[in-house]
Scaffold this motif. Structure first.
Motif, PDB file in Angstrom:
ATOM      1  N   ASN A 114       0.850  -1.181   0.000  1.00 24.61           N
ATOM      2  CA  ASN A 114       0.000   0.000   0.000  1.00 24.61           C
ATOM      3  C   ASN A 114       0.890   1.237   0.000  1.00 24.61           C
ATOM      4  OD1 ASN A 114      -1.541   2.274   1.430  1.00 24.61           O
ATOM      5  ND2 ASN A 114      -3.172   0.824   0.939  1.00 24.61           N
ATOM      6  N   SER A 115       0.788   2.028  -1.056  1.00 22.72           N
ATOM      7  CA  SER A 115       1.689   3.164  -1.231  1.00 22.72           C
ATOM      8  C   SER A 115       1.546   4.193  -0.113  1.00 22.72           C
ATOM      9  CB  SER A 115       1.416   3.823  -2.592  1.00 22.72           C
ATOM     10  OG  SER A 115       2.211   4.960  -2.754  1.00 22.72           O
ATOM     11  N   GLN A 116       0.302   4.459   0.286  1.00 16.91           N
ATOM     12  CA  GLN A 116       0.067   5.455   1.330  1.00 16.91           C
ATOM     13  C   GLN A 116       0.697   5.023   2.647  1.00 16.91           C
ATOM     14  OE1 GLN A 116      -1.274   8.488   1.212  1.00 16.91           O
ATOM     15  NE2 GLN A 116      -1.008   8.773   3.417  1.00 16.91           N
ATOM     16  N   TYR A 117       0.477   3.732   3.028  1.00 16.99           N
ATOM     17  CA  TYR A 117       1.041   3.217   4.272  1.00 16.99           C
ATOM     18  C   TYR A 117       2.565   3.195   4.215  1.00 16.99           C
ATOM     19  CZ  TYR A 117      -3.688   1.647   5.465  1.00 16.99           C
ATOM     20  OH  TYR A 117      -5.024   1.601   5.757  1.00 16.99           O
ATOM     21  N   PHE A 118       3.096   2.815   3.046  1.00 19.21           N
ATOM     22  CA  PHE A 118       4.545   2.766   2.876  1.00 19.21           C
ATOM     23  C   PHE A 118       5.157   4.147   3.106  1.00 19.21           C
ATOM     24  CE2 PHE A 118       8.335   3.291   0.276  1.00 19.21           C
ATOM     25  CZ  PHE A 118       9.091   2.178   0.595  1.00 19.21           C
ATOM     26  N   LYS A 119       4.564   5.162   2.494  1.00 20.31           N
ATOM     27  CA  LYS A 119       5.086   6.517   2.616  1.00 20.31           C
ATOM     28  C   LYS A 119       5.001   7.003   4.069  1.00 20.31           C
ATOM     29  CE  LYS A 119       4.274   9.221  -0.775  1.00 20.31           C
ATOM     30  NZ  LYS A 119       3.625  10.129  -1.761  1.00 20.31           N
ATOM     31  N   GLN A 120       3.875   6.716   4.721  1.00 21.57           N
ATOM     32  CA  GLN A 120       3.699   7.148   6.104  1.00 21.57           C
ATOM     33  C   GLN A 120       4.708   6.455   7.022  1.00 21.57           C
ATOM     34  OE1 GLN A 120       1.476   9.532   6.948  1.00 21.57           O
ATOM     35  NE2 GLN A 120       2.365   9.534   8.986  1.00 21.57           N
ATOM     36  N   CYS A 121       4.962   5.170   6.754  1.00 17.97           N
ATOM     37  CA  CYS A 121       5.901   4.390   7.559  1.00 17.97           C
ATOM     38  C   CYS A 121       7.300   5.001   7.524  1.00 17.97           C
ATOM     39  CB  CYS A 121       5.930   2.950   7.045  1.00 17.97           C
ATOM     40  SG  CYS A 121       7.312   1.962   7.646  1.00 17.97           S
ATOM     41  N   PHE A 122       7.834   5.241   6.325  1.00 21.08           N
ATOM     42  CA  PHE A 122       9.213   5.717   6.223  1.00 21.08           C
ATOM     43  C   PHE A 122       9.335   7.204   6.545  1.00 21.08           C
ATOM     44  CE2 PHE A 122       9.586   1.671   4.114  1.00 21.08           C
ATOM     45  CZ  PHE A 122      10.817   1.227   4.566  1.00 21.08           C
ATOM     46  N   LEU A 123       8.245   7.947   6.395  1.00 18.54           N
ATOM     47  CA  LEU A 123       8.271   9.325   6.857  1.00 18.54           C
ATOM     48  C   LEU A 123       8.424   9.359   8.374  1.00 18.54           C
ATOM     49  CD1 LEU A 123       8.022  12.322   6.208  1.00 18.54           C
ATOM     50  CD2 LEU A 123       5.543  12.097   6.435  1.00 18.54           C
ATOM     51  N   ASN A 124       7.723   8.458   9.070  1.00 15.05           N
ATOM     52  CA  ASN A 124       7.859   8.369  10.524  1.00 15.05           C
ATOM     53  C   ASN A 124       9.279   8.016  10.931  1.00 15.05           C
ATOM     54  OD1 ASN A 124       5.210   9.002  11.262  1.00 15.05           O
ATOM     55  ND2 ASN A 124       4.514   6.885  11.033  1.00 15.05           N
ATOM     56  N   LEU A 125       9.868   7.019  10.260  1.00 18.49           N
ATOM     57  CA  LEU A 125      11.213   6.568  10.616  1.00 18.49           C
ATOM     58  C   LEU A 125      12.256   7.647  10.356  1.00 18.49           C
ATOM     59  CD1 LEU A 125      11.101   2.881   9.283  1.00 18.49           C
ATOM     60  CD2 LEU A 125      10.822   3.675  11.635  1.00 18.49           C
TER      61      LEU A 125
END
Length: 425
Positions: A311-322
């Motif tokens: 899921n592109s949205q979840y992926f982006k949110q995940c690595f933005l957090n990290l």
């Protein structure tokens, strides 16, 4: 005095009573529909040991046969009131007369027990556990003594032997005490479980609200950074337009995050798509640059082309957090290094900083909600990141030393064209 022994028949009677109590609470706890018919269920569960105790009595001696039918009879009345007591009285008398024949003394004694217990029931249910235990035992002794007095008055042939006193007057109070204690413990357990469920529901609501706040703060932080950069009067129109596009994009993402959380109550099938990882990572780096610039953090990157499914949205949110965590770990400036490698069906993304580092406890508790090493952190960003990686069948590894920095390594399976990866729900 060889009668003062718990023979098999005493244990059998006690077994019938205890099992009926457990069955009542099991059914009451696990079948919600039965809660609407609590008194009916109580009547059924109390009537079974009454009948079984009479069917398999305690043989005291050649002249005395006794049983513990009065225990479930009294318990049913004390906890269920006169409606349950009336039903149990009818069942008890019908079973007694069917097994042993009609007896006037039995009729009078149990009518007396019913009336006395029903009158005491209302007060009994308002008492605390300690008072219930004491009053149940005392009430059992009192009724046993008064029942014996009635039998002596109505029958010249009735004899009070040592065995009778032991089994009919002395033993029941101890069993009543034990039975009431079990009932109160089980009732408290059910009430406690109900309270815990309510608290868990409130916790879910609280966590959801905090999570929304936390996740929306990320794009707003990026917007704040770009607005800060837009204050520069020397910016060219092209650069200014690019910043405006980033601001618009992040506001759209904040709206999407809110919509996703609002749809939390109606789970839908996750959108699975090809993710061009190198493009997404560069996009995230661009988002994080304003925050990094405000913290005097330089970003270096080494990125290889790779594609995964998720899921592109979840992926982006995940690595933005990290990445955001990495920048915030360097309040006095430093370097954030992003390394991406694709090899043998796997893709590795390493996010390294030279910030404050983490302790072993912080590493072990990474991803727990409401646990964060940051003063105002909630831990929800890390929790979302770990969950996202797990959904994509990936792993996350942390290596850190205090005051030296932290390296987070995320390993994700590369896309298999013949057999697309499915999200693990």
């Amino acid at each position: 005095m060889n009668f003062i022994y718990f023979n098999q028949h005493v244990l059998d009677n006690l077994f019938y009573i205890l099992v009926s109590l457990l069955i009542f609470f099991v059914l009451y706890e696990n079948m919600n529909v039965l809660r609407l018919y609590k008194k009916t269920l109580l009547t059924a569960c109390a009537s079974v040991p009454i009948i079984l105790c009479m069917k398999f009595p305690i043989y005291i001696d050649d002249y005395c046969i006794h049983d513990l039918r009065q225990i479930p009879f009294l318990l049913g009345i004390l906890y269920g009131g006169w409606p349950v007591g009336a039903a149990l009285l009818f069942i008890l008398l019908m079973a007694r007369f069917a097994i042993y024949g009609f007896n006037l003394i039995t009729l009078v004694i149990y009518l007396f027990l019913f009336i006395a217990s029903a009158l005491f029931s209302k007060k009994f249910n308002k008492c605390n556990r300690k008072y219930k235990l004491g009053s149940a035992a005392f009430f059992s002794i009192l009724l046993g003594g008064m029942s014996t007095a009635i039998a002596l008055l109505m029958s010249d042939s009735f004899r009070v032997t040592e065995a009778y006193v032991f089994y009919f007057i002395l033993i029941p109070p101890f069993i009543m005490f034990f039975a009431v204690y079990i009932i109160e413990v089980l009732r408290d357990a059910i009430h406690l479980k109900t309270k815990i469920i309510k608290l868990e529901k409130m916790e879910v609501v609280s966590q959801l609200a905090a999570s929304i706040s936390h996740e929306v703060r990320n794009p707003l932080t990026v917007v704040k950074g770009f607005i800060h950069l837009l204050k520069d009067p020397n910016l060219s129109q092209g650069v200014r337009n690019g910043y405006f596009q980033h601001v618009t994009s992040e506001l759209d993402r904040a709206e999407t995050i809110i919509s996703d959380y609002l749809a939390f109550a109606k789970p839908a099938i996750e959108k699975v798509e090809d993710i061009i990882v190198d493009r997404e990572i560069r996009s995230i780096i661009e988002m994080i640059k304003p925050l990094a610039s405000m913290s005097s953090v330089e970003i270096s990157e080494s990125i290889e082309p790779a594609t995964i499914r998720g899921n592109s949205q979840y992926f982006k949110q995940c690595f933005l957090n990290l990445m955001k965590n990495g920048v915030e770990a360097m309040p006095n400036g430093g370097e954030l290094n992003i390394l991406m490698q694709a090899d043998k069906g796997k893709m590795l993304i390493k996010i390294s900083d030279n910030g404050v580092g983490m302790t072993k406890e912080q590493i072990n508790r990474f991803g727990e909600p409401y646990y964060s090493s940051k003063e105002k952190g909630t831990g929800l960003g890390s929790m979302v990141a770990i969950r996202t990686i797990q959904m994509m069948n990936g792993t996350l590894d942390i290596k850190s030393d205090q005051n030296e920095g932290t390296t987070i390594t995320v390993t994700l399976p590369s896309v298999n064209r013949d057999r697309p990866l499915q999200l693990d729900k």
